[in-house]
Write an enzyme that holds these catalytic residues in place. Structure first.
Site, PDB file in Angstrom:
ATOM      1  N   LYS A 157      25.815  42.345  42.670  1.00 19.89           N
ATOM      2  CA  LYS A 157      26.624  41.168  42.325  1.00 19.89           C
ATOM      3  C   LYS A 157      27.527  40.786  43.495  1.00 19.89           C
ATOM      4  CE  LYS A 157      29.254  38.950  38.735  1.00 19.89           C
ATOM      5  NZ  LYS A 157      30.368  38.993  37.814  1.00 19.89           N
TER       6      LYS A 157
ATOM      7  N   GLU B  48      39.002  36.864  46.797  1.00 24.76           N
ATOM      8  CA  GLU B  48      38.655  38.297  46.770  1.00 24.76           C
ATOM      9  C   GLU B  48      37.805  38.690  47.988  1.00 24.76           C
ATOM     10  OE1 GLU B  48      37.075  38.104  42.622  1.00 24.76           O
ATOM     11  OE2 GLU B  48      38.547  39.667  42.179  1.00 24.76           O
TER      12      GLU B  48
ATOM     13  N   ASN C 115      27.633  37.290  45.578  1.00 21.25           N
ATOM     14  CA  ASN C 115      28.866  36.515  45.787  1.00 21.25           C
ATOM     15  C   ASN C 115      29.207  36.388  47.268  1.00 21.25           C
ATOM     16  OD1 ASN C 115      29.310  36.037  43.067  1.00 21.25           O
ATOM     17  ND2 ASN C 115      30.552  37.854  42.772  1.00 21.25           N
TER      18      ASN C 115
ATOM     19  N   ASN D 141      29.112  32.581  47.216  1.00 22.61           N
ATOM     20  CA  ASN D 141      30.521  32.151  47.106  1.00 22.61           C
ATOM     21  C   ASN D 141      31.090  31.837  48.479  1.00 22.61           C
ATOM     22  OD1 ASN D 141      30.259  32.815  44.436  1.00 22.61           O
ATOM     23  ND2 ASN D 141      32.168  33.966  44.305  1.00 22.61           N
TER      24      ASN D 141
ATOM     25  N   GLY E  50      46.022  42.178  32.871  1.00 29.33           N
ATOM     26  CA  GLY E  50      45.541  41.012  33.601  1.00 29.33           C
ATOM     27  C   GLY E  50      44.871  40.121  32.569  1.00 29.33           C
TER      28      GLY E  50
ATOM     29  N   GLY F  55      44.292  36.928  32.257  1.00 29.71           N
ATOM     30  CA  GLY F  55      43.982  35.581  32.730  1.00 29.71           C
ATOM     31  C   GLY F  55      42.739  35.088  32.012  1.00 29.71           C
TER      32      GLY F  55
ATOM     33  N   SER G 204      33.592  30.436  42.187  1.00 30.19           N
ATOM     34  CA  SER G 204      34.998  30.722  41.866  1.00 30.19           C
ATOM     35  C   SER G 204      35.846  30.799  43.138  1.00 30.19           C
ATOM     36  CB  SER G 204      35.107  32.030  41.076  1.00 30.19           C
ATOM     37  OG  SER G 204      34.565  33.089  41.827  1.00 30.19           O
TER      38      SER G 204
ATOM     39  N   MET H  51      39.369  35.951  32.206  1.00 30.25           N
ATOM     40  CA  MET H  51      38.460  36.963  31.638  1.00 30.25           C
ATOM     41  C   MET H  51      39.178  37.889  30.656  1.00 30.25           C
ATOM     42  SD  MET H  51      35.445  36.418  32.665  1.00 30.25           S
ATOM     43  CE  MET H  51      34.447  37.894  32.671  1.00 30.25           C
ATOM     44  N   GLY H  52      40.412  38.272  31.001  1.00 37.17           N
ATOM     45  CA  GLY H  52      41.167  39.152  30.105  1.00 37.17           C
ATOM     46  C   GLY H  52      41.379  38.497  28.747  1.00 37.17           C
TER      47      GLY H  52
HETATM   48  P1  NAD Z   1      42.633  35.262  36.601  1.00 43.06           P
HETATM   49  O1  NAD Z   1      43.336  34.928  37.862  1.00 43.06           O
HETATM   50  O2  NAD Z   1      42.353  34.185  35.598  1.00 43.06           O
HETATM   51  O3  NAD Z   1      43.405  36.419  35.825  1.00 43.06           O
HETATM   52  C1  NAD Z   1      44.059  37.485  36.465  1.00 43.06           C
HETATM   53  C2  NAD Z   1      45.382  37.697  35.741  1.00 43.06           C
HETATM   54  O4  NAD Z   1      46.008  38.870  36.241  1.00 43.06           O
HETATM   55  C3  NAD Z   1      46.361  36.544  35.935  1.00 43.06           C
HETATM   56  O5  NAD Z   1      46.755  36.040  34.684  1.00 43.06           O
HETATM   57  C4  NAD Z   1      47.525  37.186  36.696  1.00 43.06           C
HETATM   58  O6  NAD Z   1      48.786  36.643  36.298  1.00 43.06           O
HETATM   59  C5  NAD Z   1      47.402  38.625  36.287  1.00 43.06           C
HETATM   60  N1  NAD Z   1      47.993  39.581  37.245  1.00 43.06           N
HETATM   61  C6  NAD Z   1      47.741  39.691  38.551  1.00 43.06           C
HETATM   62  N2  NAD Z   1      48.473  40.705  39.098  1.00 43.06           N
HETATM   63  C7  NAD Z   1      49.195  41.242  38.098  1.00 43.06           C
HETATM   64  C8  NAD Z   1      50.147  42.327  38.020  1.00 43.06           C
HETATM   65  N3  NAD Z   1      50.487  43.070  39.084  1.00 43.06           N
HETATM   66  N4  NAD Z   1      50.721  42.583  36.824  1.00 43.06           N
HETATM   67  C9  NAD Z   1      50.399  41.866  35.745  1.00 43.06           C
HETATM   68  N5  NAD Z   1      49.505  40.835  35.749  1.00 43.06           N
HETATM   69  C10 NAD Z   1      48.897  40.530  36.918  1.00 43.06           C
HETATM   70  O7  NAD Z   1      41.261  35.981  37.040  1.00 43.06           O
HETATM   71  P2  NAD Z   1      39.871  36.024  36.254  1.00 43.06           P
HETATM   72  O8  NAD Z   1      39.102  34.775  36.548  1.00 43.06           O
HETATM   73  O9  NAD Z   1      40.085  36.425  34.868  1.00 43.06           O
HETATM   74  O10 NAD Z   1      39.131  37.175  37.054  1.00 43.06           O
HETATM   75  C11 NAD Z   1      39.431  38.544  36.883  1.00 43.06           C
HETATM   76  C12 NAD Z   1      38.311  39.346  37.567  1.00 43.06           C
HETATM   77  O11 NAD Z   1      37.055  39.077  36.895  1.00 43.06           O
HETATM   78  C13 NAD Z   1      38.079  38.950  39.037  1.00 43.06           C
HETATM   79  O12 NAD Z   1      37.636  40.072  39.745  1.00 43.06           O
HETATM   80  C14 NAD Z   1      36.944  37.933  38.942  1.00 43.06           C
HETATM   81  O13 NAD Z   1      36.208  37.818  40.136  1.00 43.06           O
HETATM   82  C15 NAD Z   1      36.120  38.565  37.831  1.00 43.06           C
HETATM   83  N6  NAD Z   1      35.246  37.646  37.121  1.00 43.06           N
HETATM   84  C16 NAD Z   1      35.703  36.407  36.734  1.00 43.06           C
HETATM   85  C17 NAD Z   1      34.846  35.566  36.028  1.00 43.06           C
HETATM   86  C18 NAD Z   1      35.315  34.216  35.530  1.00 43.06           C
HETATM   87  O14 NAD Z   1      34.491  33.455  35.007  1.00 43.06           O
HETATM   88  N7  NAD Z   1      36.594  33.889  35.586  1.00 43.06           N
HETATM   89  C19 NAD Z   1      33.529  35.992  35.741  1.00 43.06           C
HETATM   90  C20 NAD Z   1      33.115  37.267  36.111  1.00 43.06           C
HETATM   91  C21 NAD Z   1      33.980  38.093  36.812  1.00 43.06           C
END
Ligand code: NAD
Length: 315
Positions: free
Chosen positions: A189, A274, A193, A197, A8, A10, A262, A12-13
């Site tokens: 947390k 979520e 949210n 949220n 994943g 995206g 978010s 955060m990843g």
């Molecule tokens: P995001 O949507 O940007 O990233 C998720 C990624 O997972 C996407 O790129 C999507 O294509 C991929 N994905 C989904 N299902 C998949 C699958 N079956 N196989 C392969 N890839 C798959 O989300 P994010 O904002 O990075 O958030 C991730 C988590 O972190 C969430 O729980 C969010 O609430 C939490 N979070 C986010 C933030 C933030 O600032 N963005 C901060 C703290 C916590």
């Protein structure tokens, strides 16, 4: 060197992948968004950083293109409702020595993961790092953060791994500490949210605007009290006054007044939320325990109505 997959990749990843790779760890990105993965493969991942832009090369794969291999650690960074799908897709690269770290928001992620992986391989936590996905292979990173984590079923072997992991993540400046009760942090947390949220998304306002509403206190305290009762029913330590104070602190001048949650942004971009892992989880567990949660039931249903309306209007 630790061999790490980010499952994943995206917002955060990508952040965690960059910070770990910058600290000389062996990082692979896995994501099922084909346009994102192809662009990373061809052009690298573009980061907008406070100090300027940087394009970073990573090995990146869709799950179906991933060759069988061992990873020491897989960091799951999908949204909570995508986690089971991801775990199904990457079964081929999870072995008995692979640890799974989950820092996603929401309650119930460990229950999802333990359907696929023994508890002793799972590390759970929360993070206040943030990131924004601007488009395929393009991410904006601002601010700093921290991580709090804990092994779900501590034993000598995974405690040793945890010590190594904390050192590796801290070398990457991720500001990690081991929590004695990460479940408490996850619920705190999630409760935060589930109040801020959810209400700001339903009302379509920012945090500061919500903080100025005359009905604010009644909305916050009634929702939070249901969450506290369900937590207590599940024997999860939950500090209701401290969580209330944390929420109220957001309305102080100079805090997060201009911030749009978010969930608000997910709805604005016609993405699913979520909610089932926030108010929806509380409502579901309340029903199982016989604890009434009418407010959390209603909030969950209203957010699902917004998701469905978005989908109808997009057709
Ligand atoms: P995001 O949507 O940007 O990233 C998720 C990624 O997972 C996407 O790129 C999507 O294509 C991929 N994905 C989904 N299902 C998949 C699958 N079956 N196989 C392969 N890839 C798959 O989300 P994010 O904002 O990075 O958030 C991730 C988590 O972190 C969430 O729980 C969010 O609430 C939490 N979070 C986010 C933030 C933030 O600032 N963005 C901060 C703290 C916590």
């Amino acid at each position: 060197m630790m061999k790490i997959a980010i499952a994943g990749a995206g917002a955060m990843g990508s952040r965690f992948g960059k910070m770990l790779q910058d600290a000389d760890q062996d990082v692979t990105l896995i994501d099922n968004w084909a346009a994102h993965v192809t662009r990373i493969q061809q052009h690298g991942l573009l980061f907008h950083l406070p100090e300027g832009d940087a394009t970073v090369a990573f090995p990146a794969f869709t799950p179906d293109a991933l060759k069988p291999q061992h990873f020491d650690l897989i960091i799951l960074f999908t949204k909570a409702m995508q986690m089971a799908g991801m775990l199904e897709d990457i079964q081929g690269v999870i072995d008995q020595d692979t640890k799974i770290l989950v820092l996603a928001n929401g309650i119930g992620n460990v229950e999802t993961i333990e359907r696929f992986v023994p508890r002793k391989q799972i590390i759970a936590g929360v993070t206040v790092w943030s990131a924004e996905l601007d488009g395929p292979a393009e991410v904006t990173l601002t601010g700093t953060g921290s991580v709090s984590l804990q092994a779900v079923a501590p034993d000598a072997a995974n405690e040793a791994f945890l010590t190594q992991l904390v050192a590796v993540m801290n070398q990457a400046h991720l500001n990690v500490t081991v929590s004695p009760s990460v479940i408490e942090a996850i619920w705190k947390k999630a409760a935060f949210n589930s109040v801020l949220n959810t209400y700001t998304s339903l009302i379509s306002c920012n945090v500061g605007e919500f903080g100025s509403f005359s009905h604010r206190d009644a909305l916050i305290t009634s929702t939070l009290h249901e969450i506290a009762q369900v937590a207590t029913g599940l024997k999860v330590p939950f500090d209701e006054p401290a969580t209330l104070a944390l929420i109220m602190s957001q309305f102080a001048p100079g805090q997060n007044g201009a911030h749009y949650a978010s969930m608000y942004q997910d709805l604005a971009k016609n993405r699913l939320t979520e909610i089932d892992y926030l108010n929806g989880y509380v409502a579901k567990k309340g029903a199982e325990l016989g604890i009434p949660t009418p407010i959390n039931n209603t909030l969950t249903a209203l957010i699902h109505c917004r998701e469905e309306l978005n989908q109808m209007q997009a057709k």
